[in-house]
Design a protein around this motif. Structure first.
Motif, PDB file in Angstrom:
ATOM      1  N   ASP A  22     -38.832  42.832 -94.310  1.00 27.60           N
ATOM      2  CA  ASP A  22     -38.101  41.939 -95.202  1.00 27.60           C
ATOM      3  C   ASP A  22     -36.776  41.522 -94.586  1.00 27.60           C
ATOM      4  O   ASP A  22     -36.402  40.360 -94.581  1.00 27.60           O
ATOM      5  CB  ASP A  22     -37.841  42.623 -96.548  1.00 27.60           C
ATOM      6  CG  ASP A  22     -39.121  42.787 -97.328  1.00 27.60           C
ATOM      7  OD1 ASP A  22     -40.141  42.220 -96.882  1.00 27.60           O
ATOM      8  OD2 ASP A  22     -39.111  43.478 -98.355  1.00 27.60           O
ATOM      9  N   LYS A  23     -36.061  42.525 -94.032  1.00 29.44           N
ATOM     10  CA  LYS A  23     -34.736  42.219 -93.511  1.00 29.44           C
ATOM     11  C   LYS A  23     -34.847  41.353 -92.266  1.00 29.44           C
ATOM     12  O   LYS A  23     -34.107  40.375 -92.102  1.00 29.44           O
ATOM     13  CB  LYS A  23     -33.974  43.512 -93.213  1.00 29.44           C
ATOM     14  CG  LYS A  23     -32.475  43.302 -93.172  1.00 29.44           C
ATOM     15  CD  LYS A  23     -31.732  44.558 -92.816  1.00 29.44           C
ATOM     16  CE  LYS A  23     -31.371  45.368 -94.048  1.00 29.44           C
ATOM     17  NZ  LYS A  23     -30.538  46.527 -93.706  1.00 29.44           N
ATOM     18  N   LEU A  24     -35.805  41.693 -91.391  1.00 29.79           N
ATOM     19  CA  LEU A  24     -35.993  40.899 -90.173  1.00 29.79           C
ATOM     20  C   LEU A  24     -36.328  39.453 -90.531  1.00 29.79           C
ATOM     21  O   LEU A  24     -35.762  38.508 -89.985  1.00 29.79           O
ATOM     22  CB  LEU A  24     -37.105  41.520 -89.331  1.00 29.79           C
ATOM     23  CG  LEU A  24     -37.341  40.926 -87.956  1.00 29.79           C
ATOM     24  CD1 LEU A  24     -36.104  41.102 -87.096  1.00 29.79           C
ATOM     25  CD2 LEU A  24     -38.531  41.590 -87.295  1.00 29.79           C
ATOM     26  N   GLY A  25     -37.246  39.309 -91.513  1.00 27.27           N
ATOM     27  CA  GLY A  25     -37.640  37.961 -91.944  1.00 27.27           C
ATOM     28  C   GLY A  25     -36.447  37.203 -92.500  1.00 27.27           C
ATOM     29  O   GLY A  25     -36.248  36.027 -92.213  1.00 27.27           O
ATOM     30  N   MET A  26     -35.611  37.907 -93.289  1.00 30.20           N
ATOM     31  CA  MET A  26     -34.446  37.262 -93.887  1.00 30.20           C
ATOM     32  C   MET A  26     -33.491  36.786 -92.796  1.00 30.20           C
ATOM     33  O   MET A  26     -32.976  35.668 -92.854  1.00 30.20           O
ATOM     34  CB  MET A  26     -33.747  38.272 -94.799  1.00 30.20           C
ATOM     35  CG  MET A  26     -32.766  37.647 -95.747  1.00 30.20           C
ATOM     36  SD  MET A  26     -33.622  36.612 -96.949  1.00 30.20           S
ATOM     37  CE  MET A  26     -32.292  35.604 -97.522  1.00 30.20           C
ATOM     38  N   TRP A  27     -33.257  37.643 -91.795  1.00 30.10           N
ATOM     39  CA  TRP A  27     -32.345  37.250 -90.710  1.00 30.10           C
ATOM     40  C   TRP A  27     -32.880  36.034 -89.981  1.00 30.10           C
ATOM     41  O   TRP A  27     -32.127  35.125 -89.627  1.00 30.10           O
ATOM     42  CB  TRP A  27     -32.147  38.416 -89.729  1.00 30.10           C
ATOM     43  CG  TRP A  27     -31.141  39.420 -90.191  1.00 30.10           C
ATOM     44  CD1 TRP A  27     -31.386  40.726 -90.526  1.00 30.10           C
ATOM     45  CD2 TRP A  27     -29.733  39.223 -90.372  1.00 30.10           C
ATOM     46  NE1 TRP A  27     -30.221  41.343 -90.916  1.00 30.10           N
ATOM     47  CE2 TRP A  27     -29.193  40.459 -90.826  1.00 30.10           C
ATOM     48  CE3 TRP A  27     -28.874  38.139 -90.206  1.00 30.10           C
ATOM     49  CZ2 TRP A  27     -27.836  40.619 -91.108  1.00 30.10           C
ATOM     50  CZ3 TRP A  27     -27.527  38.309 -90.486  1.00 30.10           C
ATOM     51  CH2 TRP A  27     -27.019  39.536 -90.932  1.00 30.10           C
ATOM     52  N   ILE A  28     -34.199  36.011 -89.738  1.00 27.73           N
ATOM     53  CA  ILE A  28     -34.775  34.868 -89.018  1.00 27.73           C
ATOM     54  C   ILE A  28     -34.633  33.607 -89.858  1.00 27.73           C
ATOM     55  O   ILE A  28     -34.271  32.537 -89.362  1.00 27.73           O
ATOM     56  CB  ILE A  28     -36.242  35.152 -88.646  1.00 27.73           C
ATOM     57  CG1 ILE A  28     -36.309  36.293 -87.637  1.00 27.73           C
ATOM     58  CG2 ILE A  28     -36.919  33.918 -88.083  1.00 27.73           C
ATOM     59  CD1 ILE A  28     -37.679  36.831 -87.398  1.00 27.73           C
ATOM     60  N   PHE A  29     -34.886  33.759 -91.181  1.00 31.10           N
ATOM     61  CA  PHE A  29     -34.745  32.615 -92.068  1.00 31.10           C
ATOM     62  C   PHE A  29     -33.303  32.108 -92.065  1.00 31.10           C
ATOM     63  O   PHE A  29     -33.047  30.901 -92.014  1.00 31.10           O
ATOM     64  CB  PHE A  29     -35.171  33.020 -93.487  1.00 31.10           C
ATOM     65  CG  PHE A  29     -34.861  31.992 -94.524  1.00 31.10           C
ATOM     66  CD1 PHE A  29     -35.595  30.817 -94.581  1.00 31.10           C
ATOM     67  CD2 PHE A  29     -33.838  32.175 -95.431  1.00 31.10           C
ATOM     68  CE1 PHE A  29     -35.298  29.858 -95.528  1.00 31.10           C
ATOM     69  CE2 PHE A  29     -33.538  31.221 -96.375  1.00 31.10           C
ATOM     70  CZ  PHE A  29     -34.276  30.060 -96.423  1.00 31.10           C
ATOM     71  N   LEU A  30     -32.351  33.045 -92.082  1.00 29.27           N
ATOM     72  CA  LEU A  30     -30.946  32.636 -92.082  1.00 29.27           C
ATOM     73  C   LEU A  30     -30.576  31.956 -90.768  1.00 29.27           C
ATOM     74  O   LEU A  30     -29.789  30.996 -90.761  1.00 29.27           O
ATOM     75  CB  LEU A  30     -30.033  33.833 -92.344  1.00 29.27           C
ATOM     76  CG  LEU A  30     -30.097  34.392 -93.777  1.00 29.27           C
ATOM     77  CD1 LEU A  30     -29.121  35.543 -93.939  1.00 29.27           C
ATOM     78  CD2 LEU A  30     -29.793  33.302 -94.799  1.00 29.27           C
TER      79      LEU A  30
END
Lengths: 210, 630
Positions: A22-30
């Motif tokens: 979740d966190k990795l995905g969020m960082w990539i999205f950001l």
């Protein structure tokens, strides 16, 4: 999805990044969002260099720096509240977390309200754009006004989405979904909110201060 | 033919497995779709008169159509909600039992990456034929001098041809279909990291496509400024252009969400033993592509946003008379769209890197060099965009650095070509259809790559800019490269995806007709371009007649050849040989499971202790080997 089978596969994974999906995905999205705003801001900034006079005149008439400063303060404080909320749930203080989240919600709503006041009241007001009959002067002639509405508009949309997501996070908080070990949704939402805050600090600098 | 279709359907039914449904997420998606459609309608209805040539009656009509569609969807969402709230069964959402053995799961929200991959596969194949039809209309017009269609119609045909082929065929097929289907299998996991977002990124494609193609209903037609949509021409596009911008925005979201999903899956979900340098090259290619999609697509989103603001609200971002800068569009657009050409070619290189070692029975030559070349192309792709703008009003001194970076990108590409040749050298080569298409890519991409170096050098480009030479180059790269790799990938993975073998003889006929048609169509374009025929004109000088007729004949042969592929696939469902688990004796992980794979891909989690291309080497553990021939 059968969680048991999924767990079996996850237990047998090669060591990944050590960051949760979740966190990795969020960082990539950001990262992706950063590029989106960077290109919008850079585009408007390049056009500003070609239209220094227009920029100066319309900026003088079209912004309320005091209101925006108050707004900036509110948004930065709301980011602090999110940190406090996460800190509270980490120490197991569920009531404190809810309090901080409510304060954040109020901060976000005030920001949106003040922003919409500025849109509606100032010289290139909301009534002047978007409607076929009313398009006169204003944004159609000015790079500053066009850039102002585009940048603050997209940022405002992000704040509004953030507020809607916060309502979801709050409902979950009141249902007691978050524990000191499990507050994933809150943390992900917090990352997004900090990002929105950061974008505003840049926008405030280039639209109001510089 | 009807028999084929019936068997096809029966086949899908037979292979249908348990379907994870998306009740609430599905309703949320419908709501989002509704918002997109109402938004489109609103934007069109509010298009100010005077800007562009938007026709008010038309825009109102389109707005109403969109509104009606939106109300229908809203009703569906409301019914779903009421049914959910009252606890009765939703008539709109089939139950698990109804779905389990039904082909309908391919037409509904599914979170299984294999189902999503197959949804992408058929969707993009459908758009391949629509885009191909547009190409044939263009060639029909250009077969002889003089006008068959109006120039306005012609402009719509070539614009929609490029848009559909790029955004709705090549990218969704390579990344969406093959990437979705193969990547989780190749890294040995049970699904993508975010299955619901995966479904979302597929289900954004049909609305995006519908919005772009809604322009056909418009009185002023679709977008007609070319797929590059340069202002000031694009600003005159009216309703069709606005629909194009909105559609591209929606498709961009699909791309970003998909890219994020691939990166997390590849970084975090590899099964034990698959460290980074044991990833198959296709996975490396998809990872690099995902980085380009995540960091490049938002730039396109920002660009189309600014242009939409310009057309819809009259914000003068690209209007030179009011302080805007039309050239800025080219910078922002190509900052995405040059990486985008690598989004379209890197996965194709990945497919070829899979196929060539399998059919030469040798380890891939220089695995690490290929990995670094892939990543290097990814990095360099962000530094070359202005080579599309040598003939524009950009600062002239900027041309030299961009010429140098453009030349530099030929180095990693050359590394790839030589590594494939090194893999082929002294191999036991089997010339089956996937291999034929891969060899076609290697040879045709050399031509396309070298003509790219021509165009990358400033003096040559100033002469050839906007001529048919550029069209020849782009088709050698995108058809000779990407599309041939896609066909290779179809012949290679079809047995895994559908459990049936494609017919070899039909495959070879398809290959040779495509290869000949392709070269007859696109080779003369170099000549006609160097002679000075400009692109994007509906009519041409009578001196170019013979060459243009040849090109058109080649194009129609190429188009006809693709029908053989469709026949071959439909035939495979009826009489095709049942595919074994590993028909090609390949060593990547997707061949370790049944064809098609079970719901969670593998019966048990795998622990891998060999490299993906260990052909002809001593193997440390025999049980980790794929079973040859099953």
């Amino acid at each position: 999805m059968n969680p048991e089978i999924a767990r079996k596969f996850i237990a047998n994974q090669e060591t990944g990044t050590g960051v949760s999906n979740d966190k990795l995905g969020m960082w990539i999205f950001l990262a992706s969002e950063v590029i989106f705003f960077a290109v919008l801001i850079a585009g408007v900034f390049v056009l500003r260099l070609r239209n220094l006079e227009d920029w100066a005149i319309h900026k003088e008439a079209g912004t309320a720096t005091f209101l925006a400063t108050v707004n900036t303060f509110i948004l930065i404080m709301s980011s602090v509240f999110v940190v406090s909320a996460i800190d509270a749930i980490q120490r197991g203080k569920e009531q404190m977390m809810k309090l901080w989240l409510w304060l954040t919600l109020i901060g976000g709503c005030i920001f949106l309200f003040v922003q919409s006041l500025e849109w509606a009241e100032l010289e290139h007001g909301l009534h002047e754009i978007g409607l076929p009959a009313g398009i006169v002067g204003g944004a159609q002639e000015s790079i500053f006004a066009s850039g102002f509405y585009t940048l603050t508009g997209f940022h405002g949309t992000h704040v509004a989405i953030g507020v809607l997501l916060l309502i979801y996070v709050l409902i979950r908080a009141h249902r007691g979904d978050f524990t000191p070990r499990q507050y994933n949704a809150l943390e992900m939402w917090g990352l997004y909110w900090h990002f929105v805050d950061l974008v505003w600090i840049i926008l405030f600098t280039i639209l109001y201060l510089l | 033919m009807v028999g084929h279709i019936v068997t096809f359907v029966q086949h899908l039914q037979a292979h249908a497995r348990q379907l994870p449904r998306l009740g609430r997420a599905g309703s949320a998606f419908l709501l989002a779709l509704l918002l997109v459609m109402v938004g489109t309608g609103q934007a069109l209805a509010q298009a100010p008169e005077g800007t562009a040539n938007a026709n008010p009656t038309l825009t109102t009509m389109l707005g109403i159509t969109m509104g009606v569609l939106g109300v229908g969807l809203l009703t569906a969402v409301l019914i779903s909600f009421v049914v959910w709230a009252t606890g009765t069964r939703n008539p709109l959402i089939p139950t698990d039992e109804e779905m389990e053995h039904s082909f309908r799961r391919y037409f509904w929200f599914s979170v299984d990456h294999k189902v999503i991959g197959i949804q992408y596969f058929w969707t993009s194949l459908f758009f391949f034929f629509i885009g191909g039809l547009m190409a044939l209309l263009v060639r029909w017009e250009l077969a002889q001098p003089g006008l068959t269609f109006t120039p306005d119609q012609y402009n719509q045909f070539f614009t929609m041809h490029a848009t559909i082929m790029i955004f709705l065929f090549i990218i969704p097929m390579l990344v969406g279909a093959f990437g979705n289907y193969a990547v989780p299998l190749m890294v040995g996991t049970f699904d993508m990291a975010f299955p619901k977002l995966n479904a979302l990124s597929y289900w954004l494609v049909p609305p995006g496509a519908l919005i772009i193609m809604a322009g056909f209903l418009a009185e002023s037609g679709t977008a007609k400024a070319g797929w590059t949509s340069y202002p000031p021409v694009a600003l005159q596009g009216g309703a069709g252009q606005m629909l194009w911008l909105l559609g591209v925005f929606v498709l961009g979201w699909s791309s970003i969400v998909g890219g994020m999903n691939f990166l997390v899956t590849i970084m975090n979900m590899r099964t034990k033993g698959v460290h980074y340098f044991r990833l198959p090259l296709f996975v490396w290619a998809i990872a690099t592509t995902a980085v380009l999609a995540v960091l490049g697509t938002p730039s396109l989103a920002a660009a189309v946003t600014l242009q939409f603001m310009n057309i819809a609200f009259g914000f003068p971002f690209f209007d030179a008379a009011k302080g805007g800068n039309p050239l800025m569009w080219q910078h922002v657009f190509w900052f995405y769209s040059h990486p985008a050409v690598y989004i379209m070619i890197l996965p194709a290189f990945g497919i070829v890197s899979e196929i060539i070692p399998v059919f030469s029975r040798k380890p891939l030559f220089g695995y690490r060099a290929l990995v670094y070349a892939t990543a290097g192309i990814g990095v360099l792709s962000f530094l070359v965009w202005a080579h599309h703008m040598f003939a524009s009003a950009m600062f002239p001194w900027l041309r030299i650095p961009f010429m140098l970076t453009t030349m530099l990108i030929a180095v990693p590409t050359g590394i790839k070509i030589f590594n494939w040749l090194g893999t082929l050298a002294f191999g036991k080569i089997r010339l089956e259809t996937p291999m034929l298409f891969s060899l076609a890519l290697v040879s045709m991409f050399v031509i396309g790559g070298i003509s790219g170096v021509f165009l990358g050098s400033v003096p040559v480009d100033l002469h050839l800019h906007d001529t048919y030479f550029v069209v020849a180059h782009i088709h050698y790269v995108l058809f000779g490269g990407s599309a041939f790799a896609i066909f290779g990938g179809i012949y290679y993975w079809f047995p895994k995806m559908f459990g049936r073998m494609l017919n070899e003889s039909l495959g070879k006929i398809h290959f040779w007709l495509s290869f000949i048609g392709f070269n007859v169509a696109f080779l003369p374009m170099h000549a006609v371009g160097a002679l000075g025929m400009p692109r994007r004109y509906a009519d041409y000088d009578i001196a170019f007649t013979e060459l243009n007729l040849t090109i058109s004949i080649g194009a129609f042969l190429l188009g006809f050849a693709q029908l053989i592929l469709i026949y071959n696939m439909l035939r495979a469902f009826q009489v095709g040989k049942v595919a074994p688990a590993n028909p090609w004796n390949a060593r990547t992980l997707e061949w370790l499971t049944t064809s098609p794979p079970p719901h969670y891909n593998f019966e048990e989690p795998l622990t891998v202790d060999h490299d993906p291309y260990d052909y002809g080497r001593r193997i440390s553990s025999p049980e980790a080997l794929p079973v040859p021939g099953d």
